[in-house]
Design an enzyme around this catalytic site. Structure first.
Site, mmCIF file in Angstrom:
data_model
loop_
_atom_site.group_PDB
_atom_site.id
_atom_site.type_symbol
_atom_site.label_atom_id
_atom_site.label_comp_id
_atom_site.label_asym_id
_atom_site.label_seq_id
_atom_site.Cartn_x
_atom_site.Cartn_y
_atom_site.Cartn_z
ATOM 1 N N TRP A 21 -3.072 -2.091 -1.576
ATOM 2 C CA TRP A 21 -2.716 -3.391 -2.162
ATOM 3 C C TRP A 21 -3.378 -4.398 -1.224
ATOM 4 C CZ3 TRP A 21 -0.534 -5.985 -6.142
ATOM 5 C CH2 TRP A 21 -0.142 -7.293 -5.917
ATOM 6 N N GLU A 46 14.246 -23.478 -12.432
ATOM 7 C CA GLU A 46 14.016 -22.049 -12.159
ATOM 8 C C GLU A 46 15.266 -21.227 -12.430
ATOM 9 O OE1 GLU A 46 11.565 -20.351 -12.014
ATOM 10 O OE2 GLU A 46 12.190 -18.461 -11.131
ATOM 11 N N HIS A 73 21.698 -39.423 -21.963
ATOM 12 C CA HIS A 73 20.697 -39.888 -22.952
ATOM 13 C C HIS A 73 20.567 -38.910 -24.111
ATOM 14 C CE1 HIS A 73 19.552 -43.171 -20.331
ATOM 15 N NE2 HIS A 73 19.593 -42.313 -19.324
ATOM 16 N N LYS A 83 15.356 -18.058 -15.109
ATOM 17 C CA LYS A 83 15.810 -16.721 -14.697
ATOM 18 C C LYS A 83 16.862 -16.199 -15.668
ATOM 19 C CE LYS A 83 13.239 -15.314 -12.501
ATOM 20 N NZ LYS A 83 12.233 -16.283 -12.638
ATOM 21 N N CYS A 112 0.854 -1.196 0.000
ATOM 22 C CA CYS A 112 0.000 0.000 0.000
ATOM 23 C C CYS A 112 0.887 1.242 0.000
ATOM 24 C CB CYS A 112 -0.870 0.027 1.257
ATOM 25 S SG CYS A 112 -1.867 -1.441 1.443
ATOM 26 N N ASN A 151 -0.499 0.642 6.069
ATOM 27 C CA ASN A 151 0.238 -0.264 5.192
ATOM 28 C C ASN A 151 0.812 -1.351 6.091
ATOM 29 O OD1 ASN A 151 1.653 -1.538 3.165
ATOM 30 N ND2 ASN A 151 3.417 -0.178 3.305
ATOM 31 N N GLY A 152 0.546 -2.622 5.756
ATOM 32 C CA GLY A 152 1.069 -3.725 6.568
ATOM 33 C C GLY A 152 -0.021 -4.747 6.825
ATOM 34 N N GLU A 209 15.221 -15.659 -19.420
ATOM 35 C CA GLU A 209 14.177 -14.652 -19.674
ATOM 36 C C GLU A 209 14.686 -13.222 -19.519
ATOM 37 O OE1 GLU A 209 10.778 -14.593 -17.077
ATOM 38 O OE2 GLU A 209 11.929 -15.312 -15.380
ATOM 39 N N ARG A 223 4.004 0.958 -6.900
ATOM 40 C CA ARG A 223 3.989 -0.114 -5.888
ATOM 41 C C ARG A 223 2.856 -1.093 -6.119
ATOM 42 N NH1 ARG A 223 6.399 1.933 -0.926
ATOM 43 N NH2 ARG A 223 4.845 0.953 0.404
ATOM 44 N N LYS A 236 4.157 -9.365 -17.528
ATOM 45 C CA LYS A 236 4.155 -9.807 -16.126
ATOM 46 C C LYS A 236 3.037 -10.826 -15.887
ATOM 47 C CE LYS A 236 5.367 -10.059 -11.889
ATOM 48 N NZ LYS A 236 6.557 -10.913 -11.600
HETATM 49 C C1 AGP Z 1 8.662 -15.967 -14.250
HETATM 50 O O1 AGP Z 1 9.828 -15.196 -14.024
HETATM 51 C C2 AGP Z 1 7.925 -15.514 -15.491
HETATM 52 N N1 AGP Z 1 7.601 -14.142 -15.401
HETATM 53 C C3 AGP Z 1 6.753 -16.422 -15.851
HETATM 54 O O2 AGP Z 1 7.269 -17.706 -16.084
HETATM 55 C C4 AGP Z 1 5.642 -16.562 -14.778
HETATM 56 O O3 AGP Z 1 6.116 -17.311 -13.698
HETATM 57 C C5 AGP Z 1 4.461 -17.316 -15.428
HETATM 58 O O4 AGP Z 1 3.988 -16.537 -16.508
HETATM 59 C C6 AGP Z 1 3.304 -17.593 -14.450
HETATM 60 O O5 AGP Z 1 2.778 -16.367 -14.012
HETATM 61 P P1 AGP Z 1 1.759 -16.392 -12.762
HETATM 62 O O6 AGP Z 1 2.544 -16.923 -11.600
HETATM 63 O O7 AGP Z 1 1.336 -14.965 -12.585
HETATM 64 O O8 AGP Z 1 0.618 -17.295 -13.107
#
Ligand code: AGP
Length: 608
Positions: free
Chosen positions: A75, A481, A504, A485, A2, A101-102, A488, A27, A603
């Site tokens: 938020w 993961e 394999h 990272k 928030c 906020n919190g 992407e 934010r 996002k």
């Molecule tokens: C992760 O760094 C990516 N931005 C992407 O793989 C993300 O995790 C995926 O699109 C799922 O998004 P969500 O968790 O909002 O469902």
């Protein structure tokens, strides 16, 4: 998180509040509101949606005259985004207004006590409890009332408070949620963060925990929780606005990596009561937990990778069969579900189209659906039968870090809860898990603070064209993961492989100088991993190993070693992923990539 802004001075408050809140929009928020004292009453305008709505409702503040006020961008943590749940919140006779906020962790207990005393609530928020508590303890002395309320609240709070009976004072309180005070010409201002005040002043006071400030038009009085007045020195801020929005970090992604310890703490602490795991929002009795025949974890991207870890932890601790599937595959493969299947949909945004479709498919097939979601009130949160929030706060960078880490924590807590209900772990084991879980935030912090070695190593691989991540068991999930990272945000091709799979086919790709990141946190698999490292190294690979402190044997099979603190094997992902996040970040920075907004990515992928 928030956003809070407050003002008292010679100028009209409303335009300053709206302007300050606009500087905090980054934010993330879902509703907003302002309260202004006009000389007789405190007037309140608040609404769900963007600040633009508030500007239209108040004609950019013109319909709310007055030189004292508070404002808020919300938020949601408790209570869905709505007009009623938006801040400020007021007491019953509208003589006190509060923004917060919190998270007030004991708000339900306080709310019940207040209802028993005849208080009526207009919202589902934890914040409204603060307004009524102030009402209950106010006897003409605002500071005394605030201190009494502080002694009764548990959790984190930054508060802005206006008392109608004290129009020459604005109050602010800080505990665990940041709050600053700016001294300006002709008035004083409070805010959650620096960007909101830079237009008016660069000299700010950073409030410390359990400090209260009484702000007049021309003076500031700081107090501690014992009502003793204290002296504070202002700090001069020389950040530009862009840097200020990132809290001084170069990118949101780095800022959010450093928010992981607090985000993990916020996700854990309300769910451990003594030696018990309490997940009130789970909506399942122990008997219902014992009836679960199978768990299906369904998600996309990093959320899917968290699910792969979840499989190992849930099967290992709770002995429940777990399948993990990509949402985009699950929804079209005619999944075999029934009423004994628990489907867990993991999603930071709660709006990912494939994950939402998988949720609807699961419900149509009679399965119970639990969401693990970060955005309160999002589609997946609303449509799941029950939702367990990750409370990581808004995540701005496209590449997830703190939300992913909190998804892991949520899965650990779930596994521990299920194991306790099904009697698959001993009390001693559970105690050890709880102790290990509580240590994770500090261990993550320690890893973040040792970032220099990773940064130096990353700078040697800016020209890399192929990077392999290998691991076994939970380490394979970590590799998935770590590889994403890197890919992407740096646009370097990378693959994660179950280390046993190399022979394999993939090992044919290893050439002189190929970087292979070997993750070995699972002690029972060390030997197997060491032989995989030797396999690739003899074929020319350069091996970066990420392993537990004390596993020195790895030095003979690796060219570079990053050690992470020890924890139990189930939780290792939460630690080993930190150097891999930093690795991807520093390579992307070194390559001059747009770290927070990588090309082609969004996002939240709300389309198929
Ligand atoms: C992760 O760094 C990516 N931005 C992407 O793989 C993300 O995790 C995926 O699109 C799922 O998004 P969500 O968790 O909002 O469902």
């Amino acid at each position: 998180m928030c956003g809070i802004v407050g003002y008292i001075g010679e100028k009209q408050a409303a335009p300053i509040l709206l302007d300050g809140l606009s500087k905090l929009e980054y934010r993330g928020y879902d509703s907003a509101g302002i309260a202004v004292y006009d000389g007789e009453q405190i007037h309140l305008t608040k609404s769900k949606g963007r600040l633009k709505v508030l500007g239209e409702l108040t004609h950019d503040g013109e319909t709310m005259p007055g030189t004292l006020g508070i404002g808020h961008t919300r938020w949601a943590t408790h209570g869905e985004p709505s007009d009623a749940n938006a801040h400020p919140h007021m007491n019953r006779d509208k003589s006190i207004a509060v923004v917060h906020n919190g998270i007030i962790e004991n708000y339900l207990k306080l709310k019940k006590r207040l209802i028993d005393k005849g208080y009526e609530f207009m919202s589902d928020t934890d914040t409204e409890v603060v307004a009524h508590l102030l009402d209950r303890y106010y006897d003409g002395n605002p500071l005394a009332a605030i201190i009494k309320v502080m002694h009764r609240m548990e959790g984190s709070y930054a508060l802005g408070i206006v008392f109608k009976d004290h129009p020459d004072q604005l109050f602010a309180v800080r505990k665990d949620s940041p709050l600053i005070v700016g001294h300006t010409q002709g008035g004083n201002i409070i805010a959650s963060d620096v960007p909101a005040v830079l237009k008016y002043t660069r000299d700010v006071y950073f409030m410390e925990n359990e400090e209260v400030v009484c702000i007049r038009r021309d003076s500031l009085e700081f107090y501690n929780v014992d009502e003793e007045q204290i002296e504070k020195e202002p700090v001069h801020i020389d950040w530009d606005v862009d840097a200020a929005e990132k809290g001084g970090y170069e990118h949101f992604m780095l800022k959010e990596m450093y928010e992981q310890p607090k985000a993990i703490t916020d996700t854990i602490s309300p769910r451990i009561k003594g030696r018990d795991i309490v997940i009130e929002e789970l909506g399942m009795t122990d008997e219902e937990i014992r009836q679960i025949g199978k768990i299906m974890i369904v998600a996309c991207g990093s959320a899917y990778h968290a699910g792969v870890t979840g499989k190992y932890v849930l099967e290992g601790m709770a002995k429940i069969p777990v399948e993990v599937d990509l949402a985009s595959e699950f929804r079209y493969r005619d999944p075999l579900l029934d009423e004994k299947t628990l489907v867990i949909i993991i999603s930071q945004s709660g709006e990912t189209a494939d994950s939402l479709a998988a949720l609807r498919e699961s419900k149509e097939r009679g399965a119970k659906v639990l969401g693990i979601v970060n955005v309160i009130g999002s589609s997946i949160a609303r449509e799941a039968d029950n939702v367990m929030y990750t409370w990581a706060g808004p995540e701005i960078a496209v590449a997830t870090t703190k939300a992913y880490s909190c998804q892991l924590i949520a899965l650990y807590l779930l596994a521990m809860k299920f194991a306790a209900a099904r009697g698959t772990v001993t009390e001693k084991e559970m105690d050890a898990y709880i102790d290990d879980l509580k240590r994770i935030p500090d261990q993550v912090e320690m890893l973040l603070n040792n970032k220099n070695r990773i940064q130096k190593f990353a700078n040697r691989y800016l020209a890399a064209i192929d990077v392999f991540f290998i691991g076994r068991g939970v380490d394979y999930a970590i590799s998935l993961e770590g590889s994403l990272k890197l890919k992407e945000i740096s646009y370097i091709h990378s693959e994660a492989y179950a280390a046993g799979e190399l022979k394999h086919g993939t090992i044919s790709l290893i050439e002189d100088g190929t970087l292979v990141v070997a993750v070995l946190t699972q002690e029972k698999l060390y030997k197997k991993m060491l032989s995989n490292m030797v396999e690739v190294r003899t074929r020319g690979a350069f091996v970066l190993a990420v392993t537990n402190e004390g596993n020195d044997e790895v030095e003979r099979a690796a060219d570079y070693v990053i050690y992470v603190p020890r924890t139990n094997s189930y939780f290792a992902n939460s630690l080993a992923i930190v150097p891999l996040q930093l690795f991807g970040y520093y390579i992307a920075v070194g390559k001059g990539c747009d770290v927070d907004k990588p090309r082609n990515l969004a996002k939240s992928v709300t389309v198929e």
